[in-house]
Write a protein that holds these residues in place. Structure first.
Motif, PDB file in Angstrom:
ATOM      1  N   LEU A 166       0.832  -1.202   0.000  1.00  0.00           N
ATOM      2  CA  LEU A 166       0.000   0.000   0.000  1.00  0.00           C
ATOM      3  C   LEU A 166       0.871   1.259   0.000  1.00  0.00           C
ATOM      4  N   SER A 167       2.037   1.172   0.658  1.00  0.00           N
ATOM      5  CA  SER A 167       2.970   2.298   0.601  1.00  0.00           C
ATOM      6  C   SER A 167       3.443   2.516  -0.832  1.00  0.00           C
ATOM      7  N   LEU A 168       3.783   1.406  -1.497  1.00  0.00           N
ATOM      8  CA  LEU A 168       4.223   1.511  -2.884  1.00  0.00           C
ATOM      9  C   LEU A 168       3.092   2.028  -3.764  1.00  0.00           C
ATOM     10  N   LEU A 169       1.884   1.554  -3.473  1.00  0.00           N
ATOM     11  CA  LEU A 169       0.729   1.986  -4.252  1.00  0.00           C
ATOM     12  C   LEU A 169       0.553   3.491  -4.127  1.00  0.00           C
ATOM     13  N   GLY A 170       0.759   3.992  -2.909  1.00  0.00           N
ATOM     14  CA  GLY A 170       0.661   5.431  -2.700  1.00  0.00           C
ATOM     15  C   GLY A 170       1.672   6.164  -3.563  1.00  0.00           C
ATOM     16  N   THR A 171       2.904   5.661  -3.570  1.00  0.00           N
ATOM     17  CA  THR A 171       3.953   6.256  -4.390  1.00  0.00           C
ATOM     18  C   THR A 171       3.544   6.248  -5.856  1.00  0.00           C
ATOM     19  N   PHE A 172       2.947   5.143  -6.269  1.00  0.00           N
ATOM     20  CA  PHE A 172       2.526   4.990  -7.660  1.00  0.00           C
ATOM     21  C   PHE A 172       1.398   5.961  -8.012  1.00  0.00           C
ATOM     22  N   LEU A 173       0.388   5.998  -7.159  1.00  0.00           N
ATOM     23  CA  LEU A 173      -0.790   6.811  -7.475  1.00  0.00           C
ATOM     24  C   LEU A 173      -0.434   8.287  -7.586  1.00  0.00           C
ATOM     25  N   VAL A 174       0.476   8.750  -6.702  1.00  0.00           N
ATOM     26  CA  VAL A 174       0.814  10.161  -6.696  1.00  0.00           C
ATOM     27  C   VAL A 174       1.544  10.565  -7.971  1.00  0.00           C
ATOM     28  N   ARG A 175       2.241   9.618  -8.568  1.00  0.00           N
ATOM     29  CA  ARG A 175       3.115   9.991  -9.673  1.00  0.00           C
ATOM     30  C   ARG A 175       2.659   9.559 -11.045  1.00  0.00           C
ATOM     31  N   SER A 176       1.682   8.679 -11.121  1.00  0.00           N
ATOM     32  CA  SER A 176       1.376   8.093 -12.419  1.00  0.00           C
ATOM     33  C   SER A 176       0.399   8.930 -13.223  1.00  0.00           C
TER      34      SER A 176
ATOM     35  N   ARG B 147       6.995   7.283 -15.947  1.00  0.00           N
ATOM     36  CA  ARG B 147       7.360   6.962 -14.571  1.00  0.00           C
ATOM     37  C   ARG B 147       6.322   6.043 -13.959  1.00  0.00           C
ATOM     38  N   GLY B 148       5.072   6.335 -14.268  1.00  0.00           N
ATOM     39  CA  GLY B 148       3.984   5.488 -13.765  1.00  0.00           C
ATOM     40  C   GLY B 148       4.197   4.052 -14.202  1.00  0.00           C
ATOM     41  N   THR B 149       4.591   3.855 -15.471  1.00  0.00           N
ATOM     42  CA  THR B 149       4.800   2.507 -15.977  1.00  0.00           C
ATOM     43  C   THR B 149       5.878   1.791 -15.171  1.00  0.00           C
ATOM     44  N   PHE B 150       6.953   2.524 -14.891  1.00  0.00           N
ATOM     45  CA  PHE B 150       8.054   1.894 -14.151  1.00  0.00           C
ATOM     46  C   PHE B 150       7.593   1.495 -12.751  1.00  0.00           C
ATOM     47  N   ILE B 151       6.940   2.453 -12.057  1.00  0.00           N
ATOM     48  CA  ILE B 151       6.536   2.130 -10.681  1.00  0.00           C
ATOM     49  C   ILE B 151       5.490   1.029 -10.687  1.00  0.00           C
ATOM     50  N   LEU B 152       4.647   1.009 -11.728  1.00  0.00           N
ATOM     51  CA  LEU B 152       3.663  -0.067 -11.800  1.00  0.00           C
ATOM     52  C   LEU B 152       4.376  -1.408 -11.953  1.00  0.00           C
TER      53      LEU B 152
ATOM     54  N   PHE C  73      -4.782  -1.270 -13.748  1.00  0.00           N
ATOM     55  CA  PHE C  73      -3.753  -0.226 -13.773  1.00  0.00           C
ATOM     56  C   PHE C  73      -3.043  -0.201 -15.127  1.00  0.00           C
ATOM     57  N   VAL C  74      -2.705  -1.388 -15.608  1.00  0.00           N
ATOM     58  CA  VAL C  74      -1.997  -1.456 -16.887  1.00  0.00           C
ATOM     59  C   VAL C  74      -2.852  -0.837 -17.980  1.00  0.00           C
ATOM     60  N   TYR C  75      -4.142  -1.239 -17.999  1.00  0.00           N
ATOM     61  CA  TYR C  75      -5.070  -0.711 -18.995  1.00  0.00           C
ATOM     62  C   TYR C  75      -5.149   0.808 -18.895  1.00  0.00           C
ATOM     63  N   ARG C  76      -5.225   1.303 -17.678  1.00  0.00           N
ATOM     64  CA  ARG C  76      -5.396   2.729 -17.471  1.00  0.00           C
ATOM     65  C   ARG C  76      -4.144   3.510 -17.902  1.00  0.00           C
ATOM     66  N   LEU C  77      -2.980   2.930 -17.592  1.00  0.00           N
ATOM     67  CA  LEU C  77      -1.739   3.583 -18.002  1.00  0.00           C
ATOM     68  C   LEU C  77      -1.614   3.591 -19.519  1.00  0.00           C
ATOM     69  N   TYR C  78      -2.072   2.485 -20.123  1.00  0.00           N
ATOM     70  CA  TYR C  78      -2.050   2.419 -21.582  1.00  0.00           C
ATOM     71  C   TYR C  78      -2.888   3.553 -22.152  1.00  0.00           C
ATOM     72  N   LEU C  79      -4.076   3.754 -21.571  1.00  0.00           N
ATOM     73  CA  LEU C  79      -4.935   4.844 -22.019  1.00  0.00           C
ATOM     74  C   LEU C  79      -4.241   6.188 -21.823  1.00  0.00           C
ATOM     75  N   ALA C  80      -3.562   6.355 -20.690  1.00  0.00           N
ATOM     76  CA  ALA C  80      -2.885   7.618 -20.408  1.00  0.00           C
ATOM     77  C   ALA C  80      -1.819   7.878 -21.459  1.00  0.00           C
ATOM     78  N   GLU C  81      -1.116   6.813 -21.862  1.00  0.00           N
ATOM     79  CA  GLU C  81      -0.076   6.993 -22.871  1.00  0.00           C
ATOM     80  C   GLU C  81      -0.674   7.302 -24.235  1.00  0.00           C
ATOM     81  N   GLU C  82      -1.886   6.823 -24.467  1.00  0.00           N
ATOM     82  CA  GLU C  82      -2.567   7.123 -25.715  1.00  0.00           C
ATOM     83  C   GLU C  82      -3.110   8.539 -25.724  1.00  0.00           C
ATOM     84  N   GLY C  83      -2.899   9.261 -24.636  1.00  0.00           N
ATOM     85  CA  GLY C  83      -3.361  10.634 -24.594  1.00  0.00           C
ATOM     86  C   GLY C  83      -4.785  10.784 -24.092  1.00  0.00           C
TER      87      GLY C  83
END
Lengths: 861, 169
Positions: free
Chosen positions: A285-295, A310-315, A701-711
């Motif tokens: 959950l600590s890592l998740l917090g780090t991820f959510l704040v930055r992704s 960065r989000g992809t890496f932390i994910l 998360f992966v799906y959502r990050l993919y969408l984020a990268e697609e703009g």
């Protein structure tokens, strides 16, 4: 040069971490003491390298070396020294450096204080720590390097957001990270225990102090963040259930549960696999917090550098760490032997109850925080989950938690006597009933009164219940005073720790209740010489003084004289500051506290005739709430000084010397293999549930990050008006003498209604493409939204007028009826006046060619 | 004692804060000219405002936001209340324009079924797991949970006191 050396040290640290994560682990697997003994020196080397690198970064900030990009972006020469230093973790890159620095600091602590650990366990623990350090160092070097140079170097930097130039926030991240990262210790111990296949009282005794350290730091960090928001944000609130706040609250809940379940492992050798699971979850959950704040996958008030890469890496990191450890857990945990038995009415039963409630709370906060994401991914539409939801679902959980909190410590281990415990709580029960009745009588029978009564009653129950436990422990009122005093002196510090922390929670509860139920507000435009009456105080507004020079700001300061029944109390001077670099305003609150309640004054916008908007709050019991949080931490610290945490577990140490970890015969590969021996565990599927749940979550998360990268921007709100009749409106024309615009005018032809304004930058960007719409035979109607007609006219004269018809919506009421929330927005309306398509944000040539025109052609048939 | 910007560092480090609770929109962004003369209506407006999302902000209610749109929506809430709408009608008015996204407390429907039933589901799972745990414990051979008469005598001899009072650590 310093930057290059710092960068180089970071690369060396990565290599050392690679050694630390492999060699001791292999050594522990083979039982090779030489390989195992690499753990301590490598942890020390890692610490030296990372702290050198971190120090170099601080140095660059302190000396304002503007040839370094990170310094340029977040510093400025006129910043006070303190904020030059603390500004280091104001940036994403710097905060990751701080994260890693704290991580290796814990590693150093293990190698210094871990002398009494069995070598195999210590080797594995440090190896897991090395793995985490490796991942974060790699992350920094690949995506967030703070040592990048800029050429040519600018003369000065951009400066730090003034909100962050504050002592409360300056020290909030170090404590928060001490907490987050501190849970990596419990995590590493959990993984090491799973690899060893053994969890016992000695193990719990090593884990508990680390968990306590992390918990104290996290509590302090969260509290400081809350306190900061209370006195800087200008609305007197301290918790808003924002995703980022939730990200720190979830590890806190899980960590609190872990703290309590580790007691059961230590004292009763029970709840072992559950404790391991909690350790994994808390750090995850600590890592998740780090991820959510930055992704950038969740929107929040205080998101960090939002960058999908960065989000992809932390994910990836999150999936490796959490997924990997949950797989390991599913494979190894079933083999952990169940320990001592207990009945529901027992000390363990109480602790288990605490764990259940805290876990449900953590899971619920997680659900609420991530639900907008889940809903999107599952195509359930846009959902907002805000404070009203969390208040509604979390508050009911608190009631049983608090009730049991007073009873649990009075029960004996294994099998307790509820009647005897309740007998000791008669006094608390009486106080609770009396306070509830008194509060209801004082506040009145309203929903606010009921809330206040419940809150105060529960606080009283917990407070006096905790005191009763202490008095019965030392035999006060039962034995002689002398005897009781003697016992009080010799009670273990851990017992005092619990008492203080539980009292602290009662005090916090009182503070929360008070701030919710009895707050009073005053909001007026005040002119110099006028007075305000707030909660028995009289505040006379003397006036304001302009141009007061601060270190890096200029401020306007108001002065209030506070009196109570004619007696002078204090002066209060709220300010409005204008910072130069970056040029941002900041309102500074003035607070008068008597340690029971706060008088809180905010200087708002200037109003007519020399007046100012003045906001005054009387916040009862808010200082009490801070005090309670302080007690929570103090309890943790007192417990930490308990002798038994320092003494360690001599028995197992002696055993370990004789036989170096027989259970460790299998190396890292064993992690993937089912344990060869032992009785076939029943219900092993239960242990696989967490992995499966996590796989689902990670997929989203992966799906959502993919969408984020697609703009894809997560903020777009689909219109509810699609396929509904356009709202009724009757607007005046923009140009005098032309006809206005009514709903009926839209009938009979396919029309695009475009909301625009001259003050809107994206409208300027959109403007040139609008002519393509009229060319395609679509009627283009412009609605000038919340704009001055002369500005709009000038704008159209400059850029050209593409519209067939233009109306003006000066007040924005048609905009609200259309659900406009940000111009430009466009609505395609068919011949029957039904909205068929909505575009939020500027139309692009592609949108027009591929979406609008084909749709309009279809509608024209 | 005066606070404000001049808080000494030590105080800053020592002073803390908390975790539970949460506040119902204390409405700092509200301007004096928005406030209704009727305190009952104003209180209703605040309660509604704290549950409506400011659409251009991130997770802020319209009462907490300085944004222009939030200001307009606050005025609109008050207009509707003055026009005699119920709280529910005001919210519905907003929903019909911006969708349920505008509600910070989402309504219970098919889209939010997991959100609202989730906590209950966690509760049922946890209660079930605890029940199974205790039942299995009860099936396992019990250790002695009471002192034998002999043990009680020895305990009394060791502590020099009445051994019937146990409990606590």
């Amino acid at each position: 040069m310093i930057a290059e050396i710092g960068h180089f040290a970071l690369i060396l640290a990565l290599l050392v971490a690679a050694v630390q994560l492999t060699v001791p682990l292999v050594g522990a697997g083979r039982g090779d003491p030489v390989l195992m003994s690499v753990d301590r020196p490598s942890a020390i080397a890692l610490f030296l390298l990372v702290s050198f690198s971190f120090g170099a970064l601080i140095w660059l900030h302190v000396t304002s070396d503007f040839s370094v990009l990170n310094v340029v972006e977040y510093s400025h020469t006129d910043k006070p020294l303190l904020y030059k230093i603390t500004g280091v973790w104001g940036s994403h890159e710097g905060s990751m450096m701080l994260w890693t620095f704290i991580l290796v600091l814990y590693g150093l602590a293990v190698s210094i204080f871990g002398g009494n650990l069995p070598p195999g366990l210590r080797a594995r623990v440090l190896s897991v720590q090395g793995m985490i350090a490796f991942a974060f160092l790699l992350f920094i070097l690949l995506t967030s390097n703070p040592f990048i140079r800029v050429d040519p170097a600018p003369l000065n930097g951009n400066g730090l957001n003034p909100l962050l130039q504050d002592p409360g926030l300056a020290f909030h991240p170090p404590f928060l990270y001490l907490g987050y990262v501190g849970f990596s210790m419990a995590f590493s111990f959990a993984i090491a225990a799973l690899l060893e296949g053994r969890v016992d009282a000695a193990w719990a005794r090593w884990v508990r102090p680390w968990t306590l350290v992390a918990w104290c730091a996290l509590t302090l960090g969260v509290a400081m963040g809350s306190w900061w928001s209370y006195y800087t944000l200008g609305w007197g609130g301290y918790w808003a259930w924002d995703p980022v706040e939730n990200a720190s609250f979830m590890p806190w809940l899980a960590g609190t549960a872990l703290l309590h379940s580790a007691i059961v492992v230590e004292k009763r050798d029970s709840m072992k696999s559950w404790t391991i699971f909690l350790a994994i979850i808390t750090f995850s959950l600590s890592l998740l917090g780090t991820f959510l704040v930055r992704s950038g996958i969740l929107t929040s008030v205080h998101s960090f550098a939002v960058d999908p890469r960065r989000g992809t890496f932390i994910l990836g990191l999150l999936i490796t760490v959490t997924g990997g450890s949950l797989v390991l857990y599913a494979l190894r945990a079933p083999a952990l032997k169940a320990g001592g038995l207990f009945t529901p009415i027992s000390r363990e039963g109480g602790l288990l109850f605490n764990n259940i409630v805290l876990s449900i709370a953590a899971a619920t906060v997680l659900l609420g925080t991530l639900y907008p994401l889940l809903a999107d991914a599952l195509n359930l539409g846009k959902v907002s989950v805000g404070p009203p939801y969390f208040n509604l679902v979390i508050t009911p959980l608190l009631v049983p938690l608090i009730l049991v909190m007073a009873i649990g410590p009075l029960l004996s281990w294994k099998r307790g006597n509820l009647a005897a415990a309740m007998a000791k709580l008669r006094f608390s029960l009486a106080v609770m009933v009396v306070t509830i009745v008194a509060t209801l009588w004082a506040t009145g029978l309203s929903s606010r009164g009921l809330l206040a009564a419940c809150g105060v009653g529960l606080a009283a129950w917990l407070f006096f219940g905790t005191l009763s436990e202490w008095t019965s422990r030392i035999g006060l009122f039962q034995r002689s005073w002398n005897d009781a005093f003697h016992r009080a002196l010799h009670l273990p510090r851990a017992a005092y720790g619990m008492t203080i922390s539980h009292l602290g929670l009662a005090v916090v509860l009182l503070g929360v209740t008070g701030s919710l139920a009895w707050r009073t507000e005053y909001l007026q435009v005040m002119h110099p010489g006028e007075s305000a009456q707030v909660a028995g105080y009289q505040l006379k507004f003397l006036g304001t003084e302009d141009g007061i020079q601060g270190p890096n700001y200029v401020s306007t300061r108001a002065t209030f004289i506070v009196t109570r029944e004619g007696r002078y109390i204090t002066d209060l001077q709220p300010e409005r500051r204008m910072f130069a670099n970056p040029p941002q305003p900041l309102s500074t609150v003035a607070i008068h506290t008597n340690l029971i309640s706060d008088l809180y004054v905010v200087l708002g916008d200037p109003a007519e005739k020399g007046g100012f908007v003045i906001h005054i709050y009387h916040n009862p019991l808010i200082p009490v709430l801070f005090l309670g949080a302080l007690l929570l931490v103090l309890g943790g610290v007192v417990s930490l000084t308990d002798r038994h945490h320092r003494v360690g577990a001599p028995l197992r140490r002696a055993l370990a010397r004789i036989q170096p970890q027989p259970a460790a015969a299998t190396a890292a590969a064993a992690a993937m293999a089912v344990l060869p021996t032992g009785p076939k565990p029943s219900r092993s599927w239960v242990y696989r549930v967490p992995v499966l749940a996590f796989v689902g979550l990670a997929g989203i998360f992966v799906y959502r990050l993919y969408l984020a990268e697609e703009g894809f921007t997560p903020d777009l709100i689909p219109s509810v008006l699609i396929n509904r009749a356009a709202p009724a409106f009757d607007l005046p024309p923009l140009f005098d003498g032309k006809p206005g615009l009514k709903t009926a005018d839209l009938r009979g032809k396919v029309t695009l209604v475009n909301f625009f304004a001259s003050w809107c930058a994206p409208c300027r960007e959109e403007h040139p493409v609008l002519s393509q719409i009229t060319k395609a035979g679509i009627i283009l109607v412009g609605i000038n939204y919340k704009d001055r007609p002369q500005d709009a006219t000038a704008w159209l004269t400059e850029l050209g007028n593409p519209y067939n018809l233009i109306a003006t919506d000066f007040k924005g009421s048609a905009g609200i009826d259309f659900g406009v929330y940000g111009v430009p927005e466009s609505y395609l309306i068919d011949k029957q006046g039904v909205i068929r398509f909505k575009q939020t944000g500027p139309l692009t040539p592609d949108d027009i060619k591929n979406k609008l025109i084909p749709l309009a052609e279809k509608l024209n048939k | 004692m005066k606070h404000g910007r001049s808080i000494p560092l030590a105080t800053a480090i020592l002073t803390l804060l908390l975790f539970v609770g949460g506040t119902a929109g204390p409405a700092w962004a509200i301007r004096p000219d928005e406030v209704l003369a009727n305190p009952v209506l104003e209180a209703r407006a605040r309660a509604i405002g704290s549950e409506l999302r400011c659409l251009v902000c991130q997770n802020e209610s319209i009462d907490d936001s300085d944004a222009d749109l939030a200001h307009d929506l606050r005025l609109l809430v008050r207009q509707r209340l003055l026009a005699g709408d119920s709280d529910e009608q005001v919210k519905q008015y907003m929903v019909s324009r911006y969708g349920t996204y505008v509600l910070l407390k989402p309504p219970f429907n098919l889209d939010t079924v997991f959100l609202w039933l989730g906590p209950l589901g966690f509760l049922v799972c946890a209660a079930g797991a605890a029940a199974v745990f205790y039942r299995r414990s009860a099936l396992l051979p019990q250790e002695a949970t009471q002192f034998s008469a002999d043990e009680k005598r020895r305990l009394a001899a060791l502590t020099g006191e009445d051994s019937t009072k146990t409990g606590g650590t």
